[in-house]
Each structure stands twice: as C-alpha cells, then as structure tokens.
Write an enzyme that holds these catalytic residues in place. Structure first.
Site, PDB file in Angstrom:
ATOM      1  N   ARG B   7       8.653  -5.545  -1.412  1.00 32.55           N
ATOM      2  CA  ARG B   7       8.324  -4.955  -0.106  1.00 32.55           C
ATOM      3  C   ARG B   7       8.835  -5.836   1.034  1.00 32.55           C
ATOM      4  O   ARG B   7       9.326  -5.339   2.049  1.00 32.55           O
ATOM      5  CB  ARG B   7       6.824  -4.665   0.018  1.00 32.55           C
ATOM      6  CG  ARG B   7       5.932  -5.851  -0.145  1.00 32.55           C
ATOM      7  CD  ARG B   7       4.446  -5.482  -0.232  1.00 32.55           C
ATOM      8  NE  ARG B   7       3.688  -6.692  -0.549  1.00 32.55           N
ATOM      9  CZ  ARG B   7       2.589  -7.082   0.045  1.00 32.55           C
ATOM     10  NH1 ARG B   7       2.054  -6.359   1.009  1.00 32.55           N
ATOM     11  NH2 ARG B   7       1.981  -8.190  -0.302  1.00 32.55           N
ATOM     12  N   SER B  34       0.256  -3.868   4.982  1.00 34.16           N
ATOM     13  CA  SER B  34       0.488  -3.774   3.535  1.00 34.16           C
ATOM     14  C   SER B  34       1.956  -3.535   3.205  1.00 34.16           C
ATOM     15  O   SER B  34       2.437  -3.936   2.165  1.00 34.16           O
ATOM     16  CB  SER B  34      -0.403  -2.693   2.921  1.00 34.16           C
ATOM     17  OG  SER B  34      -0.061  -1.428   3.417  1.00 34.16           O
ATOM     18  N   GLU B  55      -1.245  10.638   6.090  1.00 34.26           N
ATOM     19  CA  GLU B  55       0.033  10.661   5.363  1.00 34.26           C
ATOM     20  C   GLU B  55       0.753  12.002   5.486  1.00 34.26           C
ATOM     21  O   GLU B  55       1.979  12.055   5.522  1.00 34.26           O
ATOM     22  CB  GLU B  55      -0.185  10.321   3.885  1.00 34.26           C
ATOM     23  CG  GLU B  55      -0.581   8.873   3.626  1.00 34.26           C
ATOM     24  CD  GLU B  55      -2.051   8.589   3.906  1.00 34.26           C
ATOM     25  OE1 GLU B  55      -2.835   9.547   4.078  1.00 34.26           O
ATOM     26  OE2 GLU B  55      -2.432   7.404   3.975  1.00 34.26           O
ATOM     27  N   PHE B  80      -0.917   6.828  -1.854  1.00 35.16           N
ATOM     28  CA  PHE B  80      -1.272   7.858  -0.866  1.00 35.16           C
ATOM     29  C   PHE B  80      -0.052   8.717  -0.482  1.00 35.16           C
ATOM     30  O   PHE B  80      -0.147   9.944  -0.403  1.00 35.16           O
ATOM     31  CB  PHE B  80      -1.867   7.216   0.385  1.00 35.16           C
ATOM     32  CG  PHE B  80      -3.017   6.288   0.088  1.00 35.16           C
ATOM     33  CD1 PHE B  80      -4.053   6.687  -0.756  1.00 35.16           C
ATOM     34  CD2 PHE B  80      -3.063   5.016   0.621  1.00 35.16           C
ATOM     35  CE1 PHE B  80      -5.103   5.838  -1.056  1.00 35.16           C
ATOM     36  CE2 PHE B  80      -4.110   4.162   0.329  1.00 35.16           C
ATOM     37  CZ  PHE B  80      -5.136   4.567  -0.504  1.00 35.16           C
ATOM     38  N   ARG B 164       3.796  -4.824  -5.136  1.00 31.36           N
ATOM     39  CA  ARG B 164       3.137  -5.556  -4.069  1.00 31.36           C
ATOM     40  C   ARG B 164       3.406  -7.058  -4.158  1.00 31.36           C
ATOM     41  O   ARG B 164       3.683  -7.710  -3.172  1.00 31.36           O
ATOM     42  CB  ARG B 164       1.629  -5.299  -4.157  1.00 31.36           C
ATOM     43  CG  ARG B 164       0.812  -5.985  -3.110  1.00 31.36           C
ATOM     44  CD  ARG B 164      -0.650  -5.522  -3.189  1.00 31.36           C
ATOM     45  NE  ARG B 164      -1.466  -6.165  -2.168  1.00 31.36           N
ATOM     46  CZ  ARG B 164      -1.505  -5.784  -0.911  1.00 31.36           C
ATOM     47  NH1 ARG B 164      -0.760  -4.777  -0.507  1.00 31.36           N
ATOM     48  NH2 ARG B 164      -2.273  -6.417  -0.040  1.00 31.36           N
TER      49      ARG B 164
END
Lengths: 271, 309
Positions: B7, B34, B55, B80, B164
C-alpha cells in the site's frame, strides 16, 4: 422562435405509447410523468449542439430512473442523436435500445437502470467539471421511489460538502412506485425539509409544466446544489393511466391503446 | 532485504505521478490513514476527494469523475470496496467501462484480529464474474510500483487488491512485468506452484526447500488474475507433473479455480489448491497464513505429495 414545450412533450408521449404498445415492453407511467422535464432540458435548457459534438464543457444529463428509457429515447431521436426509425427496435433482439439505457446509445453519458446510481455519478461529474468548466451543469433525473436507496443520500451529503452549485437533481415526484404509493411503501415526506437539511436549495415545481420546469432548471444558488421536486402525475396525458400505480409497468390493451392515443392526440392539438 | 508494504509502494508512486499529471485523482472513504494517502491529501488537495464512510458513493463518484477526463484511483479497505460497492463496480465501472482504478488495501486476512467482518476472501471470485474488469494482486513493493504506473497509463477499469503489512521483496528493483502474463519467479520441471499476491514469497521459499530435496519446482507469480495467463497454465500442464495453487482468498472461485478451469480442459495433471476456508479463525495475519498452510513448508510438502502419489 419560441418552442411549444407542452406540444412537443405530448408528441413524444405518442411515440412512447407506440413503443410500449408495439413491443409490449417499457415503463409507461414514469415515462409519461417525467417527459416534461426531458423536453425542458433538451429543447430549452441544455446546449444540445455541444452534447452532439461531445465538447468537454457540455452539460451532462443522467437518467438515474433508467427504467423510463423510452421517454429518453424519443427525445434523443427527435434531437438527432440517432434515426427515429430506430425507436422501433426498442427491446428487440440485438438492439441497443434496451428497457434501460445502454452505454452504446449516442447521447447517453452513462448506462443506468440499477437505481441509486445516477446521483453519485453526477456528483463525480460535477466535481470534475466545477473548476475547469464552471458553466457546464450536471442534471440528474431520479424517481421518488428511488429515493429509498441509501447511495442517493450518501451522494446528497457529498454534493453539499463540495458545494456543487453546478449540480441539479430532479426528483420526479409522482408519488407512486411499482407496489403502490411512495408514502405507504417507504415514506419520503417531509422530503423538502430533508433536502434542505442536507444542504440543498430546493424548488417545488409543477413537473408537468415544461416552461415552469425550464425556469426551475436554470436557477442557480452560489455554493449550493439544487434539488427540484417535480410534482408530476404518473401516466400523465390520459385518464386511463393517470395516478394509477399499476401503470408503472403495465402494457395497454388494444382498447386502452386507442383511448390513450385519442387523449394524447387531443392534448397535442390543444397545446 | 527491504520490507515495504504494497500500500505504501502504491501511494508513494501515485503521489509521484500525480504531482506531474494533474489528471490523476485519488478518492478515499475515511481511509486516507489505512490506505496511506495522507501525504497525497496534503500535497495535492485539489486532486483528492474524501467521500467519508460511503463506498457506494465513492465508486459511483469515481465513475462520474472519470467521465470528465480524470484518471481516477478510488481507494479503501478491500473488504468494503469489494462488497458494499459491488453493484457500483458492476454497473458504473465494469459495464460502463469507465476509466476507474479500484484499489483495495488490507485485503485477505491482513486485518487479522479485526475478524471476519474485515476479511476479504471473496474478491477474486466476485470480481472475476463481472465483465470488463482487469484484476491484479501484486506480490511485493517492486511489482506494486510497476503496476501503479501501468494502471495510470492504461485506460479502463481495474480492480487491484493488496495487503496491509510490510512484505519481503520477491523481485529486485527495476524488474519488469507484462500484464496478463505470469511472471516466472523460478523455472522447474517436476511441479508448478502458481501463486499471487503476498503468497508468492512463500511459494518462492517453498521452491528453495524443494530444490534441497531434489525436486525441481516452477514458481509462477500469477499477479494478473484476469485475464489469466492460460498459456502459462497449459505449459505447466504439459511440462510438469502437478500444479499447486496458493492464494490469500477462499479456494472457491479464486486463483485456484481459475487455474483449474484451464487445466481441466487438458486433464493432464492434478491441481491442488491452498487457500482459505469459508470462515477463518481469529489471529494475526502471519498466524493465519501458517495455520491455513500458506507457508513454505506446507506448500513444499503439498507439491511433493502431489507428484509422488
């Protein structure tokens, strides 16, 4: 030359009637109720030449209530986006003219049909246009039953946050949806207060009056998105259909077809 | 070996490109932390849209924004974006063929102890079934940087998912890739291990273990999940004796089944799938990888069993 918006709208309604009757498909009730909005936009409010050319600073229109595609198609055909003969391909094998607008149709910015999608897309367009092309507007036509979709309220919040005064939401408030009255299925009132609380400048307008709609559609309040509650009659144009929920998706019988046609032709003459 | 999260590799590359190209925009869903987009929002606020925890609106808005000529990256937790906004992905992005890049982070079991509401074990399956999307899952920071640049230069819809945590590099800096083509991490003649995303490093280590045991394993990084490199799968069927697939995803509808779809038509070799069950237990990502067999030891043992049976 001053156009007779009312006459044009009834002429288009006659074409809608033929499409629905001949192909036993479509959503005639909502198509009749929102026709005056479409006519006001395409014959008076928007610069259609720019849309034909695909200019980057053109106005954008999104039919979020995509099930009223046949109304939209008659207007697009009459404004030269495709030959009028193609209206007779409505819902036939391999056509682009589905019961909901497809992305392959000239003049259609985005395919719609799943409810609650048009406004988020319109908000994105309005954000993208606002600084670069401040004179371009984005018009999103929604149904009132459609307002139960949560994504619309997400988009209302975003429209206010980003002060999208280039965004115009039109809600075709005919108070009927497929199962019955909107206030019985999922109450929307007090809708005007809700929209104002969400940060909109709200205009209630007689939605079957094209001239009144044209005036409302050209209203702008700096820093605020505009919502027009177009108070309409479902099935407008013939007492056979008017204000009756089953006409959301009904197909006229041969007798009803003749009667509706007579009513609409009379309305064209009287307009 | 440098440890960098995909990320961060994505957002730093995106920022670098967006500074030079004002048509590149980013969208977040209260997820700038995030996703690691904070620097982007500070440096390029005019190319950023915050949608809040919404979203559906974010993906629809991204489609609309792209229609005004912007190169739009809509970002957020994959769990999501790939579920709540699924219909918007289907209609507004896939069907309408809009130039939207959907980048889901913290996918698979990255969120670990946050539990099953935050796992993303369905996205390869659900996204594969939608017409019009290119689907990819990079395996390390090097590939993520390459993929980010490629997305910016390639019109049309993408769904990309990444994890992540920091990951060990599979590739040296400057390695090149081709979209839709499996990257051969190491060649081999006995068995083929096909992995994607952050499982590739474990597949690479498994091949090293197998080599010590005299087994020659081919490792393919199938970072493009759709369109799948069917030729590479066919070659594996013809040139090796078995295929093991490895994915941080349900074994239903993911990489394994995509590979098996191709292999079944040839019917030469067995395919064994390593992935996640329908519901995972709670634990750290590393603990879950170990528990569900996404480890060098288990991949190697599975591959060996497959060809000696």
């Amino acid at each position: 030359m001053e156009l007779n918006l009312r006459k044009i709208a009834f002429q288009r309604r006659l074409e809608v009637l033929d499409m629905v009757y001949n192909h036993k498909s479509g959503h005639i009730g909502g198509s009749m109720s929102c026709m005056d909005t479409l006519v006001a936009l395409y014959y008076k409010v928007m610069d259609v030449d720019k849309i034909h050319r695909g200019d980057p600073d053109r106005d954008r229109f999104i039919l979020s209530k995509g099930h009223c595609a046949e109304a939209y198609y008659t207007v697009l055909a009459d404004k030269g986006f495709f030959p009028k003969e193609e209206l007779d391909t409505f819902t036939v094998f391999k056509t682009h003219l589905a019961e909901h607008p497809t992305y392959k149709i000239p003049g259609v910015e985005v395919a719609t049909g799943a409810l609650g999608h048009g406004l988020p897309i319109g908000v994105g367009m309005a954000i993208g246009l606002k600084k670069q092309y401040p004179n371009a507007s984005v018009y999103v036509l929604m149904g009132d039953g459609e307002q139960a979709e949560g994504s619309i309220w997400e988009a209302y919040m975003a429209a206010a946050k980003y002060k999208l005064d280039n965004l115009v939401c039109i809600i075709d408030r005919n108070k009927l949806q497929i199962s019955g009255g909107t206030e019985e299925v999922m109450p929307l009132e007090n809708f005007e207060d809700k929209l104002e609380a969400f940060g909109f400048h709200v205009i209630k307008c007689p939605g079957n009056d094209g001239e009144a709609m044209a005036e409302a559609l050209t209203t702008r309040v700096p820093g605020k998105p505009l919502a027009i509650i177009a108070e309409t009659i479902k099935g407008y144009g013939s007492p056979v259909m008017e204000d009756k929920a089953p006409w959301h998706h009904a197909i006229p019988t041969a007798e009803q077809y003749e009667e509706i046609k007579r009513d609409l032709m009379k309305a064209v003459e009287e307009a | 070996m440098a440890m960098v999260s995909c990320r961060k590799a994505f957002t730093s590359t995106l920022l670098e490109m967006a500074k030079k190209d004002s048509s590149i925009w980013a969208i977040a869903t209260d997820s700038r932390g995030s996703v690691t987009l904070s620097d982007f929002t500070k440096e390029l606020p005019d190319q950023f849209v915050e949608c809040g925890i919404a979203e559906q609106n974010a993906v629809g808005l991204a489609a609309g924004l792209s229609k005004t000529g912007k190169n739009v990256f809509v970002t957020g937790p994959a769990c999501f974006l790939a579920a709540r906004a699924y219909e918007q992905v289907k209609v507004d992005v896939g069907y309408n063929k809009t130039n939207v890049k959907i980048v889901g982070v913290s996918a698979g079991v990255s969120y670990g102890p946050l539990g099953c509401t935050h796992t993303t074990m369905h996205d390869y399956a659900s996204m594969r079934a939608l017409p019009g999307l290119t689907i990819a899952a990079p395996s390390d920071a090097v590939q993520t940087r390459w993929l980010t640049k490629l997305m910016a230069e390639t019109p049309g819809p993408f769904y990309v998912r990444m994890g992540r945590g920091d990951v060990e590099s599979v590739y040296d800096e400057g390695e090149t890739f081709e979209l839709g083509k499996a990257k051969t991490v190491c060649d081999g003649t006995d068995v083929t291990i096909i992995a994607c995303g952050e499982t590739v490093i474990h597949a690479k280590r498994a091949a090293e273990l197998l080599s010590e045991q005299g087994v020659s394993a081919r490792v393919l990084d199938m970072f493009t999940i759709k369109p799948l490199d069917a030729e590479a799968v066919k070659a594996a069927c013809m040139e090796t004796r078995g295929i093991v697939t490895v994915e941080e995803h349900s074994t239903l509808g993911g990489l394994g089944e995509a590979v098996a779809h191709v292999a079944a038509e040839l019917a030469h070799v067995p395919v064994k799938m390593i992935g996640l069950p329908e519901e995972v237990i709670i634990g750290k990502s590393s603990e879950l990888f170990e528990y569900y067999g996404i480890s060098a030891d288990n991949i190697a043992a599975t591959a060996k069993n497959l060809i000696v049976r």
